[in-house]
Design an enzyme around this catalytic site. Structure first.
Site, PDB file in Angstrom:
ATOM      1  N   SER A 115      -5.279  -8.016  -2.255  1.00 34.89           N
ATOM      2  CA  SER A 115      -4.939  -6.783  -2.658  1.00 34.89           C
ATOM      3  C   SER A 115      -6.040  -5.722  -2.206  1.00 34.89           C
ATOM      4  CB  SER A 115      -4.470  -6.774  -4.192  1.00 34.89           C
ATOM      5  OG  SER A 115      -4.284  -5.336  -4.518  1.00 34.89           O
ATOM      6  N   TYR A 134      -7.272  -7.340 -13.428  1.00 37.23           N
ATOM      7  CA  TYR A 134      -6.339  -7.673 -12.057  1.00 37.23           C
ATOM      8  C   TYR A 134      -7.587  -7.439 -10.813  1.00 37.23           C
ATOM      9  CZ  TYR A 134      -3.240  -7.032  -8.218  1.00 37.23           C
ATOM     10  OH  TYR A 134      -2.469  -7.381  -6.952  1.00 37.23           O
ATOM     11  N   LYS A 158      -8.667 -10.215  -8.192  1.00 35.15           N
ATOM     12  CA  LYS A 158      -8.699 -10.279  -6.429  1.00 35.15           C
ATOM     13  C   LYS A 158      -9.920 -10.032  -6.024  1.00 35.15           C
ATOM     14  CE  LYS A 158      -3.990 -10.375  -6.632  1.00 35.15           C
ATOM     15  NZ  LYS A 158      -3.519 -11.337  -5.872  1.00 35.15           N
ATOM     16  N   THR A 185       7.873  -3.472  -5.998  1.00 33.08           N
ATOM     17  CA  THR A 185       8.471  -4.761  -6.568  1.00 33.08           C
ATOM     18  C   THR A 185       8.373  -4.519  -8.211  1.00 33.08           C
ATOM     19  OG1 THR A 185       6.535  -5.677  -6.822  1.00 33.08           O
ATOM     20  CG2 THR A 185       7.533  -6.188  -4.702  1.00 33.08           C
TER      21      THR A 185
END
Length: 260
Positions: free
Chosen positions: A137, A150, A154, A185
């Site tokens: 990402s 997160y 990543k 999404t």
């Protein structure tokens, strides 16, 4: 009409929705033999009607990974492209992110990739060819507030992928890191970020189909690392050249209010 992946065996984790589902369809359109995996049984049944094989796989469960890998290799004898796409997010301030919550995110986004790669990469090395595509990402290269878990996962994934690439030099197996920006999404809702659209008015998100096409192209061209989308590439350049300026612009824009 021939495709760039005619007859190639492609395994994709997290392929029942979002980028993974779009990638399964895109690889299939390029002539690949596509094996998609996921945990949602109803979605797997639907996916199985579009691709060659849909397998139940929980990347956090070593026995599930072992069973799925054995099924792929027993059926096809090889893997030409492995796409490690399964991932989760968590939108919480640092002091509300427990060690257990951080561990759960790392278990999917980092250790899940490690488990699947360790299960399938030996066959690729033995064959002397293949490509491993790890979906990271832009958050793996730049930090964002309330995304400590997160971003950590990543960043770690990119570091692990770069080291893996060096370990595999000369084996015929290449490693590619794909860094998508924010994609349209259910990711943000699943991560608990229900005000993403409100916090980013006017922002046009990349579609899952656009991200998938970039991913497939990366699997074909095999760059060391690629960031998808012109806006994200500009952001990454600014992050490298003028990170403090970029932070100041973000704060002044008020896209995400600091927690008092």
């Amino acid at each position: 009409m021939t495709g760039r992946f005619d007859g190639r065996v492609v395994v994709i984790t997290g392929s029942t929705s979002g980028i993974g589902l779009a990638a399964a369809r895109a690889f299939k359109a390029e002539g690949a033999i596509v094996i998609g995996t996921g945990r949602d049984q109803a979605r797997l049944m639907a996916l199985g009607r579009e691709i060659d094989l849909a397998l139940s796989l929980d990347v956090t469960d070593p026995s599930s990974v072992e069973i799925a890998a054995a099924a792929v290799l027993d059926r096809h004898g090889r893997v030409d492209v492995l796409v490690n796409n399964a991932g989760v997010g968590l939108f919480k301030p640092w002091d509300e992110t427990s060690v257990e919550a951080l561990s759960a995110v790392l278990d999917v986004n980092l250790l899940g990739v490690v488990r699947v790669t360790q299960a399938l990469a030996p066959a690729m090395v033995k064959a002397g060819s293949g490509v491993i595509v790890n979906v990271a990402s832009v958050a793996g290269r730049r930090a964002y507030p309330r995304h400590t878990a997160y971003c950590a996962s990543k960043h770690a994934l990119i570091g692990w992928s770069e080291a893996l690439r060096l370990d595999l030099e000369g084996s015929g197996v290449e490693v590619v890191v794909v860094n998508p920006p924010a994609v349209e999404t259910p990711f943000f809702e699943h991560a608990g970020y229900f005000t993403f659209a409100e916090d980013h008015p006017g922002l046009t998100l990349m579609t899952a189909e656009e991200a998938a096409l970039g991913l497939v192209d990366a699997a074909a061209r095999r760059p060391r690392q690629v960031t998808l989308g012109a806006r994200a590439k500009l952001l990454m350049a600014a992050s490298t050249l003028a990170p403090d300026l970029l932070d100041g612009l973000r704060r002044r824009a008020g896209k995400l209010k600091r927690r008092s």
